[in-house]
Design an enzyme around this catalytic site. Sequence first.
Site, PDB file in Angstrom:
ATOM      1  N   GLU A  36       0.819  -1.238   0.225  1.00 17.13           N
ATOM      2  CA  GLU A  36      -0.027  -0.049  -0.045  1.00 17.13           C
ATOM      3  C   GLU A  36       0.988   1.352  -0.019  1.00 17.13           C
ATOM      4  O   GLU A  36       1.669   1.415   0.985  1.00 17.13           O
ATOM      5  CB  GLU A  36      -1.041   0.150   1.017  1.00 17.13           C
ATOM      6  CG  GLU A  36      -1.781   1.324   1.336  1.00 17.13           C
ATOM      7  CD  GLU A  36      -2.397   1.268   2.795  1.00 17.13           C
ATOM      8  OE1 GLU A  36      -3.038   2.458   2.892  1.00 17.13           O
ATOM      9  OE2 GLU A  36      -2.413   0.216   3.423  1.00 17.13           O
ATOM     10  N   LYS A  38     -10.305  -2.171   7.263  1.00 21.10           N
ATOM     11  CA  LYS A  38      -9.348  -1.797   7.831  1.00 21.10           C
ATOM     12  C   LYS A  38      -9.863  -1.283   9.379  1.00 21.10           C
ATOM     13  O   LYS A  38     -10.670  -0.436   9.226  1.00 21.10           O
ATOM     14  CB  LYS A  38      -8.526  -0.697   7.336  1.00 21.10           C
ATOM     15  CG  LYS A  38      -7.356  -0.217   7.880  1.00 21.10           C
ATOM     16  CD  LYS A  38      -6.622   0.636   7.018  1.00 21.10           C
ATOM     17  CE  LYS A  38      -7.102   1.980   7.443  1.00 21.10           C
ATOM     18  NZ  LYS A  38      -5.953   3.173   6.570  1.00 21.10           N
TER      19      LYS A  38
END
Length: 225
Positions: free
Chosen positions: A46, A138
């Site tokens: 990421e 998340k």
Amino acid sequence: MNMESNQQLIQQISEQGLLPLFYHADAAVCTDVVRALYGSGIRVVEFTNRGAQALENLKQLHQLRLQELPDLVIGAGTITTADQANRFLDAGADFLVSPVFDNDVCDVAYLRKVLWIPGCMTPTEIHVASQAGIQLIKLFPGSVLGPGFVQAIRELFPQTKFMPTGGVEATVENLGAWFKAGVVAVGMGSQLITKEALAAGDYAHVSSKTAGAIQLIQAIRQPQK
């Protein structure tokens, strides 16, 4: 990507057990970090939208992938608007990660058939995300919520997968607590990609820290198999 490939990507993140995340303003540093992560066994990363150079540097990472690392999967993180989502996808991002649940980003991900991992902190936010079809959430900030939060809410959302980010530590105690609580992966940034290592250009340190974290996670999961 389609629904099936999104499922495969969730599976890949789950198997990796660790989603490294970082931002740096220098494109050369970014490519060196990704090479180091790749060398430690990482295939999904990421890159966060945390500075003015984020979009251009993600384009550089996309070029690196085309030239050297064909099986690398690149996510764009800290995406909070539809415009950001579209621009980072156009620049080569494979999936999106956000610190919040945003309806406009949700719409872009749905229309463009890409995986979106929104950040949630409360049962209400998790419920809203689940209702929108989100399968991997998340938990942010992880350091505030803690593994006990996952244990408390897991039975309410049996179909949902969780990944804490923020304050996750590369120790047996911390990682063990999270995975025992039921998360499928953890997001880690400065714990792996330290400011000191970046300042010194010590990418071997980044690689060894990441490889160590992967080994810890594999060892923690072993008894569950």
